[in-house]
Design a protein around this motif. Structure first.
Motif, short mmCIF file in Angstrom:
data_model
loop_
_atom_site.label_atom_id
_atom_site.label_comp_id
_atom_site.label_asym_id
_atom_site.label_seq_id
_atom_site.Cartn_x
_atom_site.Cartn_y
_atom_site.Cartn_z
N LEU A 8 5.49 5.77 -7.27
CA LEU A 8 4.89 5.38 -8.27
C LEU A 8 4.32 6.37 -9.36
O LEU A 8 4.45 6.33 -10.44
CB LEU A 8 3.61 4.14 -8.04
N PHE A 9 3.89 7.30 -8.51
CA PHE A 9 3.00 8.61 -9.24
C PHE A 9 4.09 9.06 -10.18
O PHE A 9 3.79 9.86 -11.14
CB PHE A 9 2.69 9.50 -8.20
N VAL B 122 13.88 15.92 -5.63
CA VAL B 122 14.06 15.19 -4.42
C VAL B 122 15.27 14.36 -4.42
O VAL B 122 15.87 14.20 -3.35
CB VAL B 122 12.83 14.41 -4.29
N VAL C 182 -3.40 3.57 -10.96
CA VAL C 182 -2.68 3.60 -9.49
C VAL C 182 -3.45 4.83 -8.57
O VAL C 182 -3.73 4.45 -7.50
CB VAL C 182 -1.42 3.89 -9.58
N LEU D 144 0.85 -0.99 -0.09
CA LEU D 144 -0.11 0.10 -0.11
C LEU D 144 0.70 1.31 -0.04
O LEU D 144 0.52 2.20 -0.64
CB LEU D 144 -0.96 -0.01 1.05
N LEU D 145 1.86 1.26 0.66
CA LEU D 145 2.89 2.36 0.89
C LEU D 145 3.35 2.64 -0.55
O LEU D 145 3.40 3.66 -1.11
CB LEU D 145 4.09 1.90 1.67
N LEU D 146 3.71 1.80 -1.44
CA LEU D 146 4.52 1.93 -2.56
C LEU D 146 3.27 2.19 -3.49
O LEU D 146 3.66 2.96 -4.55
CB LEU D 146 5.17 0.24 -3.09
N LEU D 147 2.05 1.79 -3.35
CA LEU D 147 1.06 2.42 -4.20
C LEU D 147 0.63 3.80 -4.23
O LEU D 147 0.05 4.39 -5.02
CB LEU D 147 -0.37 1.59 -3.98
N GLY D 148 1.18 4.42 -3.06
CA GLY D 148 0.86 6.08 -2.91
C GLY D 148 -0.13 6.08 -2.02
O GLY D 148 -0.62 7.03 -2.17
N VAL D 149 -0.82 5.27 -1.32
CA VAL D 149 -1.78 5.56 -0.31
C VAL D 149 -1.27 6.25 0.81
O VAL D 149 0.01 6.14 1.11
CB VAL D 149 -2.32 4.15 0.15
N PRO D 150 -1.85 7.35 1.14
CA PRO D 150 -1.46 8.21 2.45
C PRO D 150 -0.95 7.32 3.55
O PRO D 150 -1.85 6.20 3.84
CB PRO D 150 -2.48 9.20 2.56
N ILE D 151 0.22 7.54 4.05
CA ILE D 151 0.80 6.68 5.16
C ILE D 151 -0.38 6.39 6.36
O ILE D 151 -0.57 5.27 6.81
CB ILE D 151 1.87 7.11 5.61
N LEU E 175 -2.78 16.48 10.19
CA LEU E 175 -1.50 15.52 9.47
C LEU E 175 -1.10 14.54 10.34
O LEU E 175 -0.91 13.63 10.20
CB LEU E 175 -0.48 16.64 8.66
N SER F 274 -5.67 3.98 -5.12
CA SER F 274 -5.03 4.55 -3.91
C SER F 274 -6.25 5.49 -3.26
O SER F 274 -6.55 5.54 -2.01
CB SER F 274 -4.09 5.50 -4.09
N LYS G 150 -4.55 22.32 10.00
CA LYS G 150 -3.97 21.41 9.08
C LYS G 150 -2.84 20.61 9.11
O LYS G 150 -2.50 19.22 9.17
CB LYS G 150 -3.69 22.16 7.46
N LEU G 151 -1.81 21.33 10.04
CA LEU G 151 -0.42 20.79 10.19
C LEU G 151 -0.54 19.84 11.10
O LEU G 151 -0.07 18.59 11.14
CB LEU G 151 0.46 21.75 10.35
N PRO H 291 11.86 7.46 2.55
CA PRO H 291 10.88 8.11 1.35
C PRO H 291 10.19 9.46 1.83
O PRO H 291 9.79 9.98 0.71
CB PRO H 291 10.15 6.92 1.20
N TYR H 292 9.99 9.61 2.88
CA TYR H 292 9.15 10.80 3.20
C TYR H 292 9.78 11.66 4.42
O TYR H 292 8.95 11.97 5.29
CB TYR H 292 7.79 10.42 3.30
N LEU I 215 10.16 14.90 5.67
CA LEU I 215 9.23 16.02 5.47
C LEU I 215 9.91 17.22 5.42
O LEU I 215 9.88 18.15 4.47
CB LEU I 215 8.49 16.08 6.80
N HIS J 191 -1.95 14.54 2.82
CA HIS J 191 -1.46 13.39 3.67
C HIS J 191 -0.27 12.90 3.01
O HIS J 191 -0.17 12.70 1.85
CB HIS J 191 -2.79 12.34 3.92
N PHE J 192 0.64 12.60 4.13
CA PHE J 192 1.93 12.02 3.69
C PHE J 192 1.68 10.83 2.87
O PHE J 192 1.14 10.01 3.20
CB PHE J 192 2.95 11.85 4.79
N SER J 193 2.52 10.66 1.52
CA SER J 193 2.37 9.38 0.94
C SER J 193 3.65 9.21 0.20
O SER J 193 4.50 10.26 0.14
CB SER J 193 1.15 9.31 0.00
N ILE J 194 4.01 8.29 -0.27
CA ILE J 194 5.33 7.70 -0.87
C ILE J 194 4.91 7.94 -2.38
O ILE J 194 4.03 7.20 -2.89
CB ILE J 194 5.81 6.66 -0.60
N MET K 299 -7.40 17.26 5.05
CA MET K 299 -6.27 17.19 4.22
C MET K 299 -6.25 16.10 3.25
O MET K 299 -5.46 16.20 2.33
CB MET K 299 -5.26 16.65 5.47
#
Ligand code: NA
Ligand code: NA
Lengths: 313, 425, 162
Positions: free
Chosen positions: C76-77, B389, C88, B13-20, B277, C92, B273-274, B373-374, B376, C70-73, C64
């Protein structure tokens, strides 16, 4: 936990916020032993201590309601979110001796309370446990209520408890237990109250070494489960269940007393001074608060019953 | 087996780009589903209970204080002071960048507020003075991690709430390790500045430095007020955060007149917002933590750590590696909530002071702000500098090494951490 | 049309969150002040502050999603384009939406279950109002995630036409 399909096996999740050496954990272990032995392993239990499944009692009561936990032990103050009346058992000097507490809770008073909880919620009181006797401690001993005048004391967050301290002339405030060591050190408050084991384990005696045996709270804890659990049990299992409850209660109460004794010795060993005091004036001066609270909670009758048992003694 | 599936699900899921935050929640949900023993409501109940802690209220409050200071242009003032102090050294602006992060760390409980606030001003001016984009991003992002060590510090508040260690002592314990990090970075920046022959500013007269200092005294007093408030027992950490907000508002609105009341809503929205998060992720992390408990993971890991690392030095090294890794994939706060309860019992079995342990953990997690990977702070700085990046990651690598050396020193010389808190007892 | 609606929801959510934020700030100030003024104490201040805080975070967390912050990796994008990227992205968003459903479904159950329970230090306040933060946040997450899907689809269509 849910019943597995097809067989009668029962698995119960027990949780407490206290540690693995606490009286509650000792009671749980006894429960587990008896349950598993008598049912030949058909009924099992798992024990989670140290707040692993919920660090505060609020959470544990809620988990009982949702089924995340099957059995727990909580103080009356945290039961009030579900059943307001049980706040009665938070009142200082509701009980004035160990015997008084036992007679009430193992007798009619306990039975009636149990019924009230069952009527008003999905929870069930299995038995009454204790978390020791609470005493006053601070930088000086106290000899009479007058000594409490303008003393700021950390008291429990129940309105009735705060009123009781106020009626004794003290200035009750609310401070998180975790922040109390520093609170005493920096004199945010002058005093606090708790049972000997808690005082010892939090090392508060290092800063506020004078413990006065005010015995203002023979604490009541409720060993709880929920209707959901009973629905799963057949008659035979229920009998074993109650047997386990009984032995668990005995073990928990015994361990509680032993630990209080041990803590007392350790406290004295580490330089705390323990003072006796005549508690009668304290009882008298808080009488009104208790009566008013009982009225507000709508439990005058129950309160009268408790007072009667005291007078009989 | 269940564990393996969940780990794979997490990574997938992480790799898919779903928010952590959602990855954590979904994994927890799947875990409870597989556990089968408890009702699935536990997941949402766990999210709720995870936030139900008074101490956590300090998180948005410290972010608010920093935002008020930022929008009140108090950071500009601190930057001027830092430039006046160290601008004349070779690579002066880079050095000033580090110094201002120390100042700013004392105002802010969140490192990212520093990256954004200071970076916005200093990255463009550094580039203008012919610093490479790499150096500008590297210095800005790396130095902002100090904010987690110099009090106030949100991770330390969370650590305190998880472990019952006094937040005041954590704050004081973080001061010297934070300064050590700063000093190591300044030494490193000094080295690269010589190699690249980065410019220096003209030496500012001592009188001018003094003048700048006087003008900056009010914001520099913030950490003092916070520390005195907490250590003196006047306020709890949460209440200290409110004091910081009030103080910042008074400074920005009345003393400096740089913040108008009509700007306040925007400041509040930014704060919300911050903080959501971070804290929304904390909510789902708490639910996952609950799942761990049902699987008795904390106990198992604790036993594993005690059994696998016979010596304290090995154990400490293992902890550092673990938290450096955890910090890479998780936000600081969920990382503390999920992993500190698992490892702390073993640390205590070795007789490691929980304050010392906490500071080392926070330092390791701080590194996560500047690693992929993230990371901030890294992402924020690279955005400001318009540097890719990928190149930011490479630019930050030497800084990571410098910080890891500082971590090792702090880890193996407990006195650096415990000396100052010793005075509080 | 969709955009206007989503902006509206975002606008409302952020403002309500700010309102809760102010409530909790106010409660904490009350708590500090009451400690130093003898004779007054607001036992409920800390608890009410905590619940207002929870509302703030759950509302903010939903916003958010809308802001995609929201933080994400985005490994892939950054590597995919065109239809694959869209797929993808949609997966997500759908997972986020699914989690929103979980929050609504179980959150509603919890709200109902605890509806009549009360807040310890303020028995006048029913816990239902506190738990409602979960399903409300869930609904917004669903709306925003759906909106994100539409936006991405539109972006893809726009991109392929060029
Ligand atoms: Na800081
Ligand atoms: Na910096």
């Amino acid at each position: 936990a849910e019943e597995a399909d097809g067989d009668n096996s029962i698995h119960l999740i027990m949780a407490t916020q206290l540690d693995a050496n606490s009286p509650f954990a000792a009671g749980f272990e006894k429960f587990q032993d008896v349950l598993e032995e008598k049912s030949n392993g058909e009924m099992t239990a798992e024990i989670h201590t140290d707040g692993a499944l919920g660090g505060n009692e609020d959470e544990l009561v809620r988990s009982l309601e949702t089924g995340a936990v099957d059995m727990t032990v909580v103080s009356p103050g945290f039961m009030t979110q579900a059943v307001e009346e049980v706040d009665l058992f938070s009142l200082p000097y509701l009980f004035t001796s160990e015997e008084h507490w036992e007679q009430a809770m193992d007798g009619e008073v306990g039975e009636e309370t149990r019924e009230r909880v069952e009527d008003d919620s999905n929870l069930r009181v299995l038995d009454y446990w204790s978390a020791g006797v609470r005493h006053y401690y601070g930088f000086e001993p106290i000899e009479e209520p007058e000594d409490l005048r303008n003393v700021s004391i950390r008291a429990q967050d129940s309105p009735a408890v705060q009123d009781a301290w106020e009626s004794l002339g003290a200035l009750p405030t609310s401070v998180a237990w975790d922040e109390m060591y520093q609170g005493l050190q920096n004199r945010v408050v002058d005093a606090s109250e708790n049972d000997l084991t808690n005082i010892y384990q939090a090392s508060h005696h290092e800063i506020a070494p004078h413990i006065t045996l005010t015995e203002h709270d023979f604490t009541t804890r409720m060993f709880l489960t929920s209707d959901r659990v009973f629905e799963q049990l057949d008659d035979e299992q229920e009998a074993i269940f109650w047997e386990a409850v009984e032995e668990a209660t005995e073990m928990a109460r015994e361990t509680d007393m032993e630990m209080a004794e041990e803590s007392k010795e350790l406290l004295i060993e580490e330089g705390a001074e323990i003072h006796d005091v005549d508690i009668v004036p304290f009882i008298e001066e808080t009488e009104e608060v208790r009566e008013r609270a009982a009225e507000e909670l709508g439990v005058e009758e129950l309160y009268e019953k408790i007072a009667d048992i005291r007078d009989e003694e | 087996m269940t564990g393996l599936i969940l780990v794979l699900l997490f990574l997938g899921l992480l790799l898919l780009g779903v928010p952590i935050a959602f990855v954590i929640g979904i994994v927890a949900y799947a875990g409870f589903f597989m556990l089968g023993d408890v009702p699935l409501q536990v997941i949402v109940e766990g999210m709720f209970s995870g936030l139900e802690s008074f101490v956590l209220l300090a998180v948005p409050l410290f972010i608010l204080a920093a935002n008020i200071m930022n929008s009140g242009q108090i950071s500009d003032r601190l930057i001027s002071l830092a430039v006046a102090m160290v601008g004349h050294i070779r690579g002066g602006l880079a050095q000033a960048n580090i110094v201002v992060s120390m100042f700013f760390g004392g105002i802010s409980g969140a490192a990212t507020a520093d990256t954004a606030g200071v970076g916005k001003v200093l990255i463009p001016s550094m580039i203008k003075e012919s610093y490479s984009k790499e150096t500008s991003v590297g210095v800005t992002a790396a130095s902002s991690t100090m904010g987690m060590l110099i009090p106030p510090s949100i991770p330390m508040i969370v650590y305190g709430s998880v472990t019952n260690v006094s937040v005041g002592q954590m704050f004081v314990g973080g001061i010297l390790p934070g300064l050590l990090m700063g000093a190591s970075m300044m030494a490193f920046v000094g080295y690269i500045s010589h190699r690249h022959a980065y410019p220096r500013h003209e030496r500012v007269q001592a009188k001018e430095v003094g003048r700048q200092f006087l003008k900056s005294i009010p914001p520099l007093l913030t950490p003092v007020i916070i520390l005195v408030g907490i250590i003196g027992g006047y306020v709890t950490p949460t209440e200290a955060a409110i004091l910081a907000c009030i103080y910042a508002t008074i400074l920005a609105v009345f003393a400096y007149k740089t913040l108008r009341f009509r700007d306040l809503p925007e400041v509040i929205y930014d704060t919300i917002k911050l903080s959501s998060l971070t804290l929304f992720a904390l909510a789902t992390a708490s639910a996952l933590g609950r799942l761990f408990s049902y699987f008795r993971l904390p106990e198992q890991v604790s036993v594993f750590f005690e059994a696998s690392f016979p010596y304290e030095w090995m154990f400490i090294l293992a902890v550092i590696v673990l938290f450096l890794f955890v910090g890479m994939i998780l936000d600081t706060i969920p990382a503390i909530i999920l992993f500190v309860p698992i490892v702390l019992p073993a640390a205590e079995a070795f007789g490691i002071d929980p304050i010392h342990f906490g500071i080392v953990v926070v330092m390791c997690l701080a590194v996560g702000l500047i690693t992929p990977p993230y990371g901030l702070s890294m992402l924020l700085a690279s955005k400001i500098a318009e540097l890719s990046v990928m190149r930011s990651i490479v630019a930050l690598l030497p800084f990571v090494i410098v910080i890891v050396i500082a971590i090792l020193i702090v880890a193996y010389v407990p006195e650096i951490t415990l000396w100052l808190p010793g005075f509080l007892e | 049309m969709m955009k206007v609606f989503m902006n509206g929801v975002e606008y409302v959510f952020l403002r309500v969150a700010a309102l809760f934020f102010l409530v909790f700030v106010f409660c904490i100030i009350l708590q500090v002040v009451s400690r130093y003024v003898p004779g007054i104490s607001f036992l409920w201040a800390a608890e009410v502050a905590t619940y207002a805080f929870i509302w703030t975070i759950f509302l903010g967390g939903a916003v958010m999603v809308r802001l995609r912050e929201h933080f994400s990796i985005d490994f892939l994008f950054e590597r995919l384009q065109g239809f694959r990227l869209l797929m993808v992205q949609i997966v997500s968003h759908v997972l986020v939406l699914g989690f929103g459903l979980v929050m609504v479904f179980h959150g509603t159950a919890l709200t109902a279950q605890f509806w009549t329970w009360t807040v310890n230090t303020l028995p006048q306040l029913q816990q239902g109002f506190v738990w409602m933060a979960l399903p409300v946040s869930g609904v917004a997450i669903i709306v925003f995630a759906a909106g994100n899907i539409m936006e991405d689809v539109q972006m893809y269509k726009g991109g392929s036409r060029q």
